[in-house]
Design an enzyme around this catalytic site. Sequence first.
Site, mmCIF file in Angstrom:
data_model
loop_
_atom_site.group_PDB
_atom_site.id
_atom_site.type_symbol
_atom_site.label_atom_id
_atom_site.label_comp_id
_atom_site.label_asym_id
_atom_site.label_seq_id
_atom_site.Cartn_x
_atom_site.Cartn_y
_atom_site.Cartn_z
ATOM 1 N N HIS A 36 0.851 -1.207 0.000
ATOM 2 C CA HIS A 36 0.000 0.000 0.000
ATOM 3 C C HIS A 36 0.883 1.251 0.000
ATOM 4 O O HIS A 36 0.630 2.204 -0.737
ATOM 5 C CB HIS A 36 -0.871 0.054 1.266
ATOM 6 C CG HIS A 36 -1.924 -1.008 1.363
ATOM 7 N ND1 HIS A 36 -2.106 -1.776 2.483
ATOM 8 C CD2 HIS A 36 -2.872 -1.402 0.477
ATOM 9 C CE1 HIS A 36 -3.129 -2.603 2.285
ATOM 10 N NE2 HIS A 36 -3.607 -2.406 1.081
ATOM 11 N N LYS A 60 -17.831 -6.388 7.743
ATOM 12 C CA LYS A 60 -16.663 -7.183 8.127
ATOM 13 C C LYS A 60 -16.197 -6.804 9.520
ATOM 14 O O LYS A 60 -16.268 -5.635 9.901
ATOM 15 C CB LYS A 60 -15.499 -6.879 7.180
ATOM 16 C CG LYS A 60 -15.533 -7.600 5.861
ATOM 17 C CD LYS A 60 -14.147 -7.465 5.212
ATOM 18 C CE LYS A 60 -14.234 -7.392 3.712
ATOM 19 N NZ LYS A 60 -13.001 -6.919 3.089
ATOM 20 N N ARG A 109 -1.902 -6.181 -8.458
ATOM 21 C CA ARG A 109 -0.657 -6.917 -8.185
ATOM 22 C C ARG A 109 -0.404 -7.985 -9.234
ATOM 23 O O ARG A 109 0.709 -8.213 -9.654
ATOM 24 C CB ARG A 109 -0.720 -7.580 -6.797
ATOM 25 C CG ARG A 109 -0.698 -6.595 -5.651
ATOM 26 C CD ARG A 109 -1.238 -7.221 -4.410
ATOM 27 N NE ARG A 109 -2.631 -7.614 -4.589
ATOM 28 C CZ ARG A 109 -3.412 -8.064 -3.626
ATOM 29 N NH1 ARG A 109 -2.939 -8.217 -2.416
ATOM 30 N NH2 ARG A 109 -4.669 -8.383 -3.867
ATOM 31 N N SER A 147 -2.993 -7.673 2.856
ATOM 32 C CA SER A 147 -3.296 -7.517 4.294
ATOM 33 C C SER A 147 -3.785 -8.843 4.866
ATOM 34 O O SER A 147 -3.478 -9.185 6.007
ATOM 35 C CB SER A 147 -4.376 -6.451 4.489
ATOM 36 O OG SER A 147 -3.917 -5.209 4.060
HETATM 37 O O1 PNS Z 1 -8.944 -2.809 0.306
HETATM 38 P P1 PNS Z 1 -10.170 -3.363 -0.347
HETATM 39 O O2 PNS Z 1 -10.967 -4.185 0.657
HETATM 40 O O3 PNS Z 1 -9.867 -4.122 -1.604
HETATM 41 O O4 PNS Z 1 -11.101 -2.108 -0.764
HETATM 42 C C1 PNS Z 1 -12.359 -2.297 -1.349
HETATM 43 C C2 PNS Z 1 -13.104 -0.958 -1.483
HETATM 44 C C3 PNS Z 1 -13.158 -0.222 -0.164
HETATM 45 C C4 PNS Z 1 -12.408 -0.083 -2.488
HETATM 46 C C5 PNS Z 1 -14.536 -1.288 -2.002
HETATM 47 O O5 PNS Z 1 -15.118 -2.257 -1.199
HETATM 48 C C6 PNS Z 1 -15.461 -0.065 -2.048
HETATM 49 O O6 PNS Z 1 -15.281 0.794 -2.854
HETATM 50 N N1 PNS Z 1 -16.440 -0.010 -1.124
HETATM 51 C C7 PNS Z 1 -17.367 1.103 -1.021
HETATM 52 C C8 PNS Z 1 -18.777 0.729 -1.446
HETATM 53 C C9 PNS Z 1 -18.949 0.868 -2.941
HETATM 54 O O7 PNS Z 1 -18.748 1.909 -3.518
HETATM 55 N N2 PNS Z 1 -19.362 -0.239 -3.575
HETATM 56 C C10 PNS Z 1 -19.564 -0.313 -4.992
HETATM 57 C C11 PNS Z 1 -18.287 -0.727 -5.685
HETATM 58 S S1 PNS Z 1 -18.547 -0.942 -7.406
#
Ligand code: PNS
Length: 180
Positions: A36, A60, A109, A147
Amino acid sequence: MSIRRQAGCGRNSCGEVLMKIRAVYPGTFDPVTNGHLDLVHRCSALFDEVVVAVLRNTEKIPLFAIEERVQMLENVVRRLPNVSVTTFEGLLVDFAVRSGASVIVRGIRAVSDYEYELQMAMMNRRLSAKVETVFMMPAEAYSYLSSRLVREISLLGGSVHGLVPSLVERRLKQMYGRRI
Ligand code: PNS
């Protein structure tokens, strides 16, 4: 169609208006890893402003409370003047638009990340045409780092030295004890 949105602007020596680009780097960051951090450094060099946005996810159960994740992130980005850390809930695109950001940065990645990330990027584009997703690759050394693996290795007593910032490593040792 212009996807640029002003985060502020200035003029160059020819008097031309230069728009500043603000990017959002969203994630769970449970905990922040060196992968990150590598990406934050790359974003900091590429965009005028970078907002690291930690999702407040009520579904979560995280290892680290959101306050601690934010504190750890703030600590590791403190020397980057154009980077800030905040939290968000709800739709990411809504947060990006509210924040005046025109770019969402996601790390890729390996090819295995691509399908999910593409789906999310396309859906976000459908939700708001004002925000563009940019995929960036961390250094090769972090191409297998996540993570989730850091949490699992720590839980099982393995070393995460070199994979996470030292303050995260210390905190994980406090939680799980040093077993190796
Ligand atoms: O670190 P992560 O868990 O891969 O991050 C995922 C994240 C936070 C980017 C994704 O879950 C997100 O954008 N959540 C917010 C809700 C949202 O906008 N959902 C629609 C996505 S198309």
